[in-house]
Design a protein around this motif. Sequence first.
Motif, PDB file in Angstrom:
ATOM      1  N   ARG A 138       0.719  -4.048   5.120  1.00  0.00           N
ATOM      2  CA  ARG A 138       1.636  -4.148   6.260  1.00  0.00           C
ATOM      3  C   ARG A 138       1.729  -2.796   6.949  1.00  0.00           C
ATOM      4  O   ARG A 138       1.531  -2.687   8.144  1.00  0.00           O
ATOM      5  CB  ARG A 138       3.008  -4.643   5.806  1.00  0.00           C
ATOM      6  CG  ARG A 138       3.911  -5.007   6.963  1.00  0.00           C
ATOM      7  CD  ARG A 138       5.068  -5.840   6.530  1.00  0.00           C
ATOM      8  NE  ARG A 138       5.964  -5.117   5.613  1.00  0.00           N
ATOM      9  CZ  ARG A 138       7.042  -5.671   5.061  1.00  0.00           C
ATOM     10  NH1 ARG A 138       7.337  -6.937   5.314  1.00  0.00           N
ATOM     11  NH2 ARG A 138       7.797  -4.981   4.247  1.00  0.00           N
ATOM     12  N   SER A 139       2.019  -1.733   6.143  1.00  0.00           N
ATOM     13  CA  SER A 139       2.100  -0.388   6.731  1.00  0.00           C
ATOM     14  C   SER A 139       1.124   0.533   6.017  1.00  0.00           C
ATOM     15  O   SER A 139       1.210   0.688   4.794  1.00  0.00           O
ATOM     16  CB  SER A 139       3.505   0.187   6.564  1.00  0.00           C
ATOM     17  OG  SER A 139       4.456  -0.717   7.036  1.00  0.00           O
ATOM     18  N   THR A 183       0.834  -1.208   0.000  1.00  0.00           N
ATOM     19  CA  THR A 183       0.000   0.000   0.000  1.00  0.00           C
ATOM     20  C   THR A 183       0.867   1.254   0.000  1.00  0.00           C
ATOM     21  O   THR A 183       0.656   2.181   0.772  1.00  0.00           O
ATOM     22  CB  THR A 183      -0.960  -0.001   1.218  1.00  0.00           C
ATOM     23  OG1 THR A 183      -0.199  -0.300   2.389  1.00  0.00           O
ATOM     24  CG2 THR A 183      -2.063  -1.018   1.058  1.00  0.00           C
ATOM     25  N   SER A 229       2.047   2.903  -5.519  1.00  0.00           N
ATOM     26  CA  SER A 229       1.564   2.029  -6.601  1.00  0.00           C
ATOM     27  C   SER A 229       0.304   1.296  -6.170  1.00  0.00           C
ATOM     28  O   SER A 229      -0.691   1.261  -6.903  1.00  0.00           O
ATOM     29  CB  SER A 229       2.645   1.022  -7.006  1.00  0.00           C
ATOM     30  OG  SER A 229       3.843   1.676  -7.344  1.00  0.00           O
TER      31      SER A 229
HETATM   32  O1  N01 Z   1       6.601   1.137  -3.442  1.00  0.00           O
HETATM   33  P1  N01 Z   1       6.708   1.404  -1.864  1.00  0.00           P
HETATM   34  P2  N01 Z   1       5.646   1.846  -4.509  1.00  0.00           P
HETATM   35  N1  N01 Z   1       4.715  -8.093   2.755  1.00  0.00           N
HETATM   36  O2  N01 Z   1       8.054   0.884  -1.479  1.00  0.00           O
HETATM   37  C1  N01 Z   1       4.761  -3.347   0.957  1.00  0.00           C
HETATM   38  C2  N01 Z   1       7.019   6.442  -6.685  1.00  0.00           C
HETATM   39  N2  N01 Z   1       5.716   6.279  -7.296  1.00  0.00           N
HETATM   40  O3  N01 Z   1       5.900   1.176  -5.815  1.00  0.00           O
HETATM   41  O4  N01 Z   1       5.847  -0.230   4.109  1.00  0.00           O
HETATM   42  C3  N01 Z   1       3.762  -7.153   2.732  1.00  0.00           C
HETATM   43  O5  N01 Z   1       6.372   2.774  -1.536  1.00  0.00           O
HETATM   44  C4  N01 Z   1       5.311  -2.201   1.751  1.00  0.00           C
HETATM   45  O6  N01 Z   1       5.007  -2.343   3.110  1.00  0.00           O
HETATM   46  P3  N01 Z   1       6.019  -1.713   4.233  1.00  0.00           P
HETATM   47  C5  N01 Z   1       6.857   7.180  -5.366  1.00  0.00           C
HETATM   48  O7  N01 Z   1       7.970   7.989  -5.138  1.00  0.00           O
HETATM   49  C6  N01 Z   1       5.074   7.404  -7.664  1.00  0.00           C
HETATM   50  O8  N01 Z   1       4.280   1.893  -4.047  1.00  0.00           O
HETATM   51  O9  N01 Z   1       7.396  -2.168   3.830  1.00  0.00           O
HETATM   52  N3  N01 Z   1       3.913  -5.938   2.215  1.00  0.00           N
HETATM   53  C7  N01 Z   1       4.627  -1.034   1.055  1.00  0.00           C
HETATM   54  O10 N01 Z   1       3.311  -0.888   1.505  1.00  0.00           O
HETATM   55  C8  N01 Z   1       6.789   6.030  -4.398  1.00  0.00           C
HETATM   56  O11 N01 Z   1       7.103   6.381  -3.070  1.00  0.00           O
HETATM   57  C9  N01 Z   1       3.833   7.326  -8.188  1.00  0.00           C
HETATM   58  O12 N01 Z   1       5.551  -2.296   5.500  1.00  0.00           O
HETATM   59  C10 N01 Z   1       5.100  -5.660   1.687  1.00  0.00           C
HETATM   60  C11 N01 Z   1       4.598  -1.502  -0.406  1.00  0.00           C
HETATM   61  O13 N01 Z   1       4.784  -2.908  -0.392  1.00  0.00           O
HETATM   62  C12 N01 Z   1       7.755   5.063  -5.006  1.00  0.00           C
HETATM   63  O14 N01 Z   1       7.548   5.170  -6.401  1.00  0.00           O
HETATM   64  C13 N01 Z   1       3.215   6.096  -8.365  1.00  0.00           C
HETATM   65  C14 N01 Z   1       6.150  -6.585   1.658  1.00  0.00           C
HETATM   66  C15 N01 Z   1       5.734  -0.895  -1.219  1.00  0.00           C
HETATM   67  O15 N01 Z   1       5.565   0.481  -1.266  1.00  0.00           O
HETATM   68  C16 N01 Z   1       7.572   3.617  -4.608  1.00  0.00           C
HETATM   69  O16 N01 Z   1       6.181   3.322  -4.580  1.00  0.00           O
HETATM   70  C17 N01 Z   1       3.894   4.956  -7.991  1.00  0.00           C
HETATM   71  C18 N01 Z   1       5.920  -7.845   2.230  1.00  0.00           C
HETATM   72  N4  N01 Z   1       6.866  -8.796   2.297  1.00  0.00           N
HETATM   73  C19 N01 Z   1       5.151   5.062  -7.460  1.00  0.00           C
HETATM   74  N5  N01 Z   1       7.206  -6.008   1.063  1.00  0.00           N
HETATM   75  C20 N01 Z   1       3.156   8.577  -8.556  1.00  0.00           C
HETATM   76  O17 N01 Z   1       3.699   9.449  -9.161  1.00  0.00           O
HETATM   77  C21 N01 Z   1       6.830  -4.765   0.718  1.00  0.00           C
HETATM   78  N6  N01 Z   1       5.557  -4.555   1.098  1.00  0.00           N
HETATM   79  C22 N01 Z   1       1.786   8.770  -8.095  1.00  0.00           C
END
Ligand code: N01
Length: 533
Positions: free
Chosen positions: A208-209, A185, A188
């Motif tokens: 998770r968070s 969450t 993405s």
């Molecule tokens: O990745 P993230 P993202 N079991 O690392 C969870 C940019 N971006 O791709 O926080 C369960 O933020 C993890 O949980 P936790 C933007 O800069 C921009 O979403 O580790 N859950 C977290 O909730 C962004 O910040 C746009 O506890 C697990 C999620 O996966 C950056 O990219 C759009 C897990 C990862 O979140 C990254 O974003 C998209 C597990 N074993 C991205 N491992 C826009 O411009 C990981 N998680 C709008």
Amino acid sequence: MSDVEDCFDAVVVGAGIAGLYAVHELRARGLRVRGFESAAGVGGTWYHNRYPGARCDVESIDYSYSFDEELQQDWTWSERFATQEEILRYLDHVADRHDLRPAYELSTRVTAAEYDERSGRWTVRTDTARTVSARFLVLATGVLSATTMPEIPGRDSFAGELYHTGSWPQHAVAFEGKRVGVIGTGSSGIQTIPVVAETAAQVTVFQRSPNYSIPARNHPLTPEYVAEIKAGYAERRRLSRISGGGTPTSPHPRGALEVDAAERTRIYDQWWERGGYLFAKAFPDQTTNLAANDTAREYVEAKIRELVHDPEIAEQLIPDDHPIGTKRIVTDSGYFETYNRDNVKLVNLRRTPISEITPEGVRTSDAFHELDLLIFATGFDAMTGSLSRIDIRGRDGRALRDEWSAGPRTYLGLAVAGFPNMFVVSGPGSPSVLANMVLTAEQHVDWIASCVDYLGENRVSTIEATEDAVTHWVAECNANAAATLFPAASSWYLGANIPGKPRVFMPYLGGLGKYRAICDDVAAAGYRGFVLG
Ligand code: N01
């Protein structure tokens, strides 16, 4: 005998926003440039992240190249926050407009790059068995491009469809009638979940968070507004270049605790209505003073409680582990409201962790969730991942991976001691992800291109950061981070999302405007902190 097939002046790795512009600028100086890109098309991040709901959280009118006045007058963005599809169309247009494609070998991943001290050149190898040599190596490999898949027991046994948001397939993915699971969450996941929920039979969100998220308030751009922006682009870009975050916005002139409660609420209301992650910048002390941060945090938490009907679910969606803004605030479209739907279920992994993935679904400590389709929105090995996946060797065969085993060490985020004529674009130690990535890439590439000019004019063969300059810059970056609340969050900025990754705050926190002035000053002083040979 050497196996080099082709000699270039510069190799650029990556055809994203930074790589395309690097090819453009270096070629404009008469250099023979070869670009390599692992994907089958240009676009970088915007090529790969085609998951449902993907759009940029920086306004389209700002998240676009500023180097070409005709381009910015000709191109018209349709929405305030552009979709992935529109940004990719834009980058394809830029590649054609500036005839950048012929410089690239697509579907070609650079696997290794080695500096040869005798010739003063880089030997670059690819997974297509190509070996070329170049004087300059420009690594525009992306900051959020090396995807990560958590090691969950049984992960690869899942028999349904399995996707990662950061490497979404080219083909259309249908959700109708399917039981869909989403793990993650962050930005993405939060963008994907409401769109999938519109058509899926059931969406199970494995959280998770929880994260802070602000509604995008996205809307189509009117012709009048576009005309006004285009007429004032020069000034808008000037202000953006000297700003902290690469867009022409400024916080309230006073701190959150220097105004009374009514004024604070008025300002937060304004930023909430305006929408998007810039809420983090309503007051200048929001990410440096915990008490100030608490006022912003409490405001957003009250909004989440209003948006989510079930108070028990609302509490679970409110973060309790980091000050607001110390992880990227998400810019969403209907995220919290999605939990009011009957077909969306929240699984709180803090209470009931995942124990395994089976061919049929996901088992948590208290239940089994049957799924047809599983989406990993689990993020990236940010900032260093795309570099460490290449075997980069500088002087004496020193490997970049080993040099950075305790955390990345750069000078200005641009250069590394022991790796002559190698430049990193938007790398660790630069403002990078904390500012508008298009303008940060332009700033880096402009600096690199001027440096190449300087070397030519002064008959200098190599440029290399000194160890001393690197040590000072790393200390400067650490000091900047320590003066803020950012290190309080277990974020990917710190490498905290990758097991075993050293915890070092990677981006430079001093802001784009200040950073630009420092880089310009270094160049004006004859490339202070570099050895020219
Ligand atoms: O990745 P993230 P993202 N079991 O690392 C969870 C940019 N971006 O791709 O926080 C369960 O933020 C993890 O949980 P936790 C933007 O800069 C921009 O979403 O580790 N859950 C977290 O909730 C962004 O910040 C746009 O506890 C697990 C999620 O996966 C950056 O990219 C759009 C897990 C990862 O979140 C990254 O974003 C998209 C597990 N074993 C991205 N491992 C826009 O411009 C990981 N998680 C709008």
